[in-house]
Design a protein around this motif. Structure first.
Motif, mmCIF file in Angstrom:
data_model
loop_
_atom_site.group_PDB
_atom_site.id
_atom_site.type_symbol
_atom_site.label_atom_id
_atom_site.label_comp_id
_atom_site.label_asym_id
_atom_site.label_seq_id
_atom_site.Cartn_x
_atom_site.Cartn_y
_atom_site.Cartn_z
ATOM 1 N N ASP A 53 14.351 4.062 6.671
ATOM 2 C CA ASP A 53 14.034 2.884 6.757
ATOM 3 C C ASP A 53 13.113 2.651 7.262
ATOM 4 O OD1 ASP A 53 16.446 1.937 5.262
ATOM 5 O OD2 ASP A 53 17.517 1.583 7.113
ATOM 6 N N THR A 54 12.232 3.439 8.059
ATOM 7 C CA THR A 54 10.580 2.962 8.594
ATOM 8 C C THR A 54 9.307 3.722 7.982
ATOM 9 O OG1 THR A 54 11.412 3.652 10.240
ATOM 10 C CG2 THR A 54 8.859 4.012 10.198
ATOM 11 N N MET A 55 9.033 2.849 7.242
ATOM 12 C CA MET A 55 7.541 2.606 6.708
ATOM 13 C C MET A 55 6.291 2.674 7.702
ATOM 14 S SD MET A 55 5.126 0.992 2.717
ATOM 15 C CE MET A 55 7.001 -0.256 3.209
ATOM 16 N N THR A 56 5.265 4.458 7.755
ATOM 17 C CA THR A 56 4.495 4.244 7.812
ATOM 18 C C THR A 56 3.110 4.185 7.129
ATOM 19 O OG1 THR A 56 5.832 5.624 9.446
ATOM 20 C CG2 THR A 56 3.020 5.688 9.794
ATOM 21 N N ASN A 57 1.904 3.435 7.679
ATOM 22 C CA ASN A 57 1.038 2.869 7.113
ATOM 23 C C ASN A 57 -0.490 3.634 7.529
ATOM 24 O OD1 ASN A 57 -1.425 0.677 6.268
ATOM 25 N ND2 ASN A 57 -0.757 2.345 4.124
ATOM 26 N N THR A 58 -1.200 4.531 6.751
ATOM 27 C CA THR A 58 -2.194 5.062 8.116
ATOM 28 C C THR A 58 -3.257 4.916 6.751
ATOM 29 O OG1 THR A 58 -0.972 6.769 8.918
ATOM 30 C CG2 THR A 58 -2.681 6.610 9.676
ATOM 31 N N MET A 59 -4.743 3.940 7.006
ATOM 32 C CA MET A 59 -5.696 3.851 6.582
ATOM 33 C C MET A 59 -6.894 4.422 7.220
ATOM 34 S SD MET A 59 -5.443 0.591 4.990
ATOM 35 C CE MET A 59 -6.478 0.582 3.995
ATOM 36 N N THR A 60 -7.848 5.007 6.594
ATOM 37 C CA THR A 60 -9.069 6.042 7.392
ATOM 38 C C THR A 60 -10.182 5.998 6.847
ATOM 39 O OG1 THR A 60 -7.152 8.152 7.463
ATOM 40 C CG2 THR A 60 -9.559 8.062 8.659
ATOM 41 N N LEU A 61 -10.853 5.199 7.446
ATOM 42 C CA LEU A 61 -12.461 5.030 7.096
ATOM 43 C C LEU A 61 -13.422 5.702 7.836
ATOM 44 C CD1 LEU A 61 -14.572 3.209 5.392
ATOM 45 C CD2 LEU A 61 -14.045 1.218 7.106
ATOM 46 N N GLY A 62 -13.644 6.680 7.712
ATOM 47 C CA GLY A 62 -14.713 7.686 8.498
ATOM 48 C C GLY A 62 -14.027 7.534 9.755
ATOM 49 N N ASP A 63 -14.722 7.980 11.294
ATOM 50 C CA ASP A 63 -13.302 8.027 12.451
ATOM 51 C C ASP A 63 -12.397 7.236 12.804
ATOM 52 O OD1 ASP A 63 -15.554 6.245 13.094
ATOM 53 O OD2 ASP A 63 -16.477 7.890 14.867
ATOM 54 N N ILE A 64 -12.789 5.705 12.468
ATOM 55 C CA ILE A 64 -12.017 5.018 12.279
ATOM 56 C C ILE A 64 -9.924 4.869 11.981
ATOM 57 C CG2 ILE A 64 -11.392 2.654 12.703
ATOM 58 C CD1 ILE A 64 -14.047 1.984 12.850
ATOM 59 N N ALA A 65 -9.115 5.467 12.227
ATOM 60 C CA ALA A 65 -7.791 5.464 11.700
ATOM 61 C C ALA A 65 -7.271 4.132 12.524
ATOM 62 C CB ALA A 65 -7.159 6.355 12.143
ATOM 63 N N TYR A 66 -6.322 3.396 10.581
ATOM 64 C CA TYR A 66 -5.783 2.189 11.224
ATOM 65 C C TYR A 66 -4.105 1.914 11.167
ATOM 66 C CZ TYR A 66 -3.316 -2.255 9.631
ATOM 67 O OH TYR A 66 -2.437 -3.213 9.582
ATOM 68 N N LYS A 67 -3.415 2.361 11.948
ATOM 69 C CA LYS A 67 -2.090 2.884 11.421
ATOM 70 C C LYS A 67 -1.136 1.540 11.847
ATOM 71 C CE LYS A 67 1.333 6.513 12.509
ATOM 72 N NZ LYS A 67 1.653 7.386 13.701
ATOM 73 N N ARG A 68 0.002 1.697 10.696
ATOM 74 C CA ARG A 68 0.972 0.346 10.847
ATOM 75 C C ARG A 68 2.547 1.283 10.721
ATOM 76 N NH1 ARG A 68 -0.531 -4.464 7.004
ATOM 77 N NH2 ARG A 68 0.398 -3.198 5.466
ATOM 78 N N ILE A 69 3.223 0.185 11.379
ATOM 79 C CA ILE A 69 4.994 0.953 10.814
ATOM 80 C C ILE A 69 5.292 -0.206 11.148
ATOM 81 C CG2 ILE A 69 6.674 1.727 12.376
ATOM 82 C CD1 ILE A 69 5.004 4.077 13.274
ATOM 83 N N SER A 70 6.251 -0.221 9.561
ATOM 84 C CA SER A 70 7.403 -1.059 9.479
ATOM 85 C C SER A 70 8.446 -0.588 9.245
ATOM 86 C CB SER A 70 6.841 -2.311 8.688
ATOM 87 O OG SER A 70 5.432 -2.258 8.379
ATOM 88 N N LYS A 71 10.048 -1.175 9.672
ATOM 89 C CA LYS A 71 10.902 -1.404 9.360
ATOM 90 C C LYS A 71 11.697 -1.999 8.102
ATOM 91 C CE LYS A 71 13.202 0.761 13.774
ATOM 92 N NZ LYS A 71 13.578 1.969 12.645
ATOM 93 N N ARG A 72 12.681 -1.532 7.514
ATOM 94 C CA ARG A 72 12.971 -2.695 6.141
ATOM 95 C C ARG A 72 13.845 -3.061 7.329
ATOM 96 N NH1 ARG A 72 14.062 -0.115 0.900
ATOM 97 N NH2 ARG A 72 14.160 1.995 2.234
ATOM 98 N N ILE A 73 14.277 -4.241 6.803
ATOM 99 C CA ILE A 73 14.861 -5.197 7.061
ATOM 100 C C ILE A 73 16.564 -5.877 6.278
ATOM 101 C CG2 ILE A 73 13.653 -5.824 8.961
ATOM 102 C CD1 ILE A 73 12.855 -8.358 7.549
#
Length: 73
Positions: A53-73
């Motif tokens: 039930d967990t969705m993890t999204n990681t976006m990488t641009l050069g040396d910057i990483a953006y991470k977001r975690i969501s849970k199914r409701i």
């Protein structure tokens, strides 16, 4: 795995610096296996993984990483 459903954001990291660095991009989307969606933009890689039930999204641009975690409701 089925990515459909409603998710509620649990956390995110480095959103503002990532969005500033992103700019306009062309998108290519591919599935890798049953639970991983990979999106490639101009110079950005986005990996969305579904584990139960967990969705993890990681976006990488050069040396910057953006991470977001969501849970199914």
């Amino acid at each position: 795995m089925n990515f459909s459903g409603k998710y509620q954001l649990q956390s995110q990291e480095n959103f503002e610096p990532f969005m500033k660095a992103m700019g306009e991009c062309k998108t290519v989307v591919q599935m890798e296996g049953n639970n991983k969606l990979v999106t490639t933009l101009k110079n950005i890689k986005s990996v969305t993984e579904l584990n139960g039930d967990t969705m993890t999204n990681t976006m990488t641009l050069g040396d910057i990483a953006y991470k977001r975690i969501s849970k199914r409701i």
